[in-house]
Design a protein around this motif. Structure first.
Motif, PDB file in Angstrom:
ATOM      1  N   ASN A   1      11.391 -15.687   3.743  1.00  0.00           N
ATOM      2  CA  ASN A   1      10.180 -15.826   2.923  1.00  0.00           C
ATOM      3  C   ASN A   1       9.097 -14.833   3.292  1.00  0.00           C
ATOM      4  O   ASN A   1       7.925 -15.054   3.001  1.00  0.00           O
ATOM      5  N   LYS A   2       9.473 -13.752   3.954  1.00  0.00           N
ATOM      6  CA  LYS A   2       8.501 -12.735   4.329  1.00  0.00           C
ATOM      7  C   LYS A   2       8.366 -11.688   3.238  1.00  0.00           C
ATOM      8  O   LYS A   2       9.300 -11.431   2.478  1.00  0.00           O
ATOM      9  N   LEU A   3       7.209 -11.085   3.195  1.00  0.00           N
ATOM     10  CA  LEU A   3       6.988  -9.933   2.343  1.00  0.00           C
ATOM     11  C   LEU A   3       7.781  -8.770   2.920  1.00  0.00           C
ATOM     12  O   LEU A   3       7.835  -8.595   4.139  1.00  0.00           O
ATOM     13  N   ILE A   4       8.407  -7.991   2.035  1.00  0.00           N
ATOM     14  CA  ILE A   4       9.099  -6.776   2.450  1.00  0.00           C
ATOM     15  C   ILE A   4       8.384  -5.605   1.804  1.00  0.00           C
ATOM     16  O   ILE A   4       8.183  -5.595   0.580  1.00  0.00           O
ATOM     17  N   VAL A   5       7.979  -4.645   2.612  1.00  0.00           N
ATOM     18  CA  VAL A   5       7.359  -3.418   2.104  1.00  0.00           C
ATOM     19  C   VAL A   5       8.335  -2.289   2.383  1.00  0.00           C
ATOM     20  O   VAL A   5       8.709  -2.051   3.533  1.00  0.00           O
ATOM     21  N   VAL A   6       8.769  -1.625   1.304  1.00  0.00           N
ATOM     22  CA  VAL A   6       9.732  -0.538   1.441  1.00  0.00           C
ATOM     23  C   VAL A   6       9.062   0.764   1.049  1.00  0.00           C
ATOM     24  O   VAL A   6       8.553   0.897  -0.070  1.00  0.00           O
ATOM     25  N   GLY A   7       9.054   1.715   1.985  1.00  0.00           N
ATOM     26  CA  GLY A   7       8.540   3.041   1.703  1.00  0.00           C
ATOM     27  C   GLY A   7       9.684   3.967   1.351  1.00  0.00           C
ATOM     28  O   GLY A   7      10.618   4.130   2.139  1.00  0.00           O
ATOM     29  N   PHE A   8       9.648   4.537   0.160  1.00  0.00           N
ATOM     30  CA  PHE A   8      10.665   5.501  -0.262  1.00  0.00           C
ATOM     31  C   PHE A   8      10.116   6.902  -0.030  1.00  0.00           C
ATOM     32  O   PHE A   8       9.039   7.233  -0.533  1.00  0.00           O
ATOM     33  N   THR A   9      10.857   7.688   0.736  1.00  0.00           N
ATOM     34  CA  THR A   9      10.412   9.015   1.131  1.00  0.00           C
ATOM     35  C   THR A   9      11.502  10.044   0.854  1.00  0.00           C
ATOM     36  O   THR A   9      12.612   9.701   0.483  1.00  0.00           O
ATOM     37  N   ALA A  10      11.151  11.297   1.092  1.00  0.00           N
ATOM     38  CA  ALA A  10      12.117  12.393   1.035  1.00  0.00           C
ATOM     39  C   ALA A  10      11.783  13.324   2.189  1.00  0.00           C
ATOM     40  O   ALA A  10      10.615  13.512   2.539  1.00  0.00           O
TER      41      ALA A  10
END
Length: 120
Positions: A27-36
């Motif tokens: 039940n946690k927030l997931i923050v995904v950073g998409f990079t290159a």
């Protein structure tokens, strides 16, 4: 899973799928950073994500290189970098694109980390 306060580097689909199965259960927030790798704004935002991971230990932070995991980026609707998606209970609840306003990234993290999602 990484220790609290760390950003998880998703370098393969197996790691991504594992985190996507673990996140909703917690039940946690997931923050995904998409990079290159060649993206200068992405390099600017990497330490910002590290700082947020240390500050918001109740949130799962992940980093995905769009060149390594193109299908994951496509599935999440990512078409530019850096893009940050906020996921809760398996769904995307918000998106932030760019590196111009790191304060906004923190504000969105804080907002979504404290929002309680109602179960229907």
């Amino acid at each position: 899973m990484a220790e609290e306060g760390q950003v998880i580097a998703c370098r393969d689909r197996r790691t991504w799928l594992h985190q996507m199965s673990e996140g909703p259960e917690s039940n946690k927030l997931i923050v995904v950073g998409f990079t290159a790798s060649g993206c200068e704004p992405c390099k600017f935002m990497a330490p910002v994500l590290d700082e947020l991971a240390k500050k918001f230990t109740n949130v799962i932070f992940m980093m995905v290189d769009v060149d390594e995991l193109k299908l994951v980026a496509e599935d999440c609707g990512v078409d530019s970098t850096p893009t940050f998606i906020f996921m809760k209970e398996g769904g995307i609840v918000d998106t932030f694109v760019g590196a111009a306003n790191k304060e906004e990234l923190q504000k969105l993290t804080e907002t979504h980390a404290t929002v309680v999602v109602a179960v229907a």
